[in-house]
Scaffold this active site. Structure first.
Site, PDB file in Angstrom:
ATOM      1  CG  HIS A 263      -1.659  -0.979   1.290  1.00  0.00           C
ATOM      2  ND1 HIS A 263      -1.975  -2.161   2.169  1.00  0.00           N
ATOM      3  CD2 HIS A 263      -2.566  -1.710   1.002  1.00  0.00           C
ATOM      4  CE1 HIS A 263      -3.032  -2.608   2.615  1.00  0.00           C
ATOM      5  NE2 HIS A 263      -3.666  -1.893   1.216  1.00  0.00           N
TER       6      HIS A 263
ATOM      7  CE  LYS B 177     -12.173  -6.312   2.177  1.00  0.00           C
ATOM      8  NZ  LYS B 177     -10.936  -5.991   1.318  1.00  0.00           N
TER       9      LYS B 177
ATOM     10  NE  ARG C 194      -3.414  -6.968  -4.701  1.00  0.00           N
ATOM     11  CZ  ARG C 194      -4.033  -7.201  -3.339  1.00  0.00           C
ATOM     12  NH1 ARG C 194      -2.902  -7.727  -2.619  1.00  0.00           N
ATOM     13  NH2 ARG C 194      -5.255  -6.496  -3.636  1.00  0.00           N
TER      14      ARG C 194
ATOM     15  CB  SER D 219      -4.374  -6.506   4.280  1.00  0.00           C
ATOM     16  OG  SER D 219      -3.548  -5.234   4.222  1.00  0.00           O
TER      17      SER D 219
END
Ligand code: ADP
Length: 181
Positions: free
Chosen positions: A20, A44, A99, A137
């Site tokens: 990030h 989430k 990514r 994460s």
């Protein structure tokens, strides 16, 4: 005079990783002001409360950049529809990190839908750097929870907070278990 370029980098940042940070630092080179939008997104089920996630972003940015750059990075919560938030805050471009092929499908769909909602807001994708493209994460949390070494993926400060959070979680669980018996 040309219009101020305001970028919005939205995410959960639960917690902020080196990946990030790479996007944030590169983002500051293509916009004048970069809003890091930390999603409240309770659906989430983040590990960290919103205040902690925001504090970590602020700390990381302040320690990794010079004062001038740090001033151009604004950390805000955001909730609701991304494009509405972007419009309300004068955002000219949404910044996202890409990514892998797995990110592409989701991002492509979301970008296309957002473009329909407001074609005036550009969506800029930054390819993940090869040093960080494997970091997420989610895996940082999984590895950390199992006692693995996360020092390659997050800063020392974030790693400490993660360990403290797990210790807290264990206390909560232990407390709940002792109440149950
Ligand atoms: P994660 O997917 O790790 O939980 P977020 O939901 O906070 O992270 O993602 C916010 C944005 O950051 C997304 O655009 C995501 O593709 C990007 N991102 C996350 N990790 C990386 C990384 N290692 N390198 C580049 N971009 C990343």
């Amino acid at each position: 005079m040309s219009k101020e370029r305001v970028g919005l980098y939205p995410g959960t940042f639960d917690p902020i990783t080196n990946g990030h940070m790479d996007i944030i630092l590169r983002g500051t080179r293509i916009v004048d002001t970069l809003i890091v939008g930390v999603a409240v997104n309770a659906g989430k089920g983040p590990l960290f409360p919103i205040e902690d996630r925001m504090a970590m972003v602020r700390e990381e940015v302040d320690s990794a950049t010079d004062a001038e750059t740090a001033k151009r990075v604004v950390v805000r919560t955001f909730d609701g529809l991304l494009i509405d938030y972007a419009k309300r805050n004068g955002v000219t471009a949404i910044v996202r990190g890409l990514r892998a092929v797995s990110d592409f499908e989701y991002e492509f769909q979301m970008a296309s839908m957002n473009r329909k909602l407001d074609p005036s807001i550009e969506i800029a994708f930054l390819m993940a750097s090869d040093k960080y493209h494997f970091i997420s994460s989610r895996f940082v949390k999984e590895i950390g929870a199992l006692g693995g070494d996360i020092s390659h993926f997050v800063s020392e400060g974030v790693a400490k907070r993660l360990l403290a959070r797990y210790a807290q979680g264990e206390k909560v669980l232990a407390g709940a278990a002792s109440k149950a018996y």
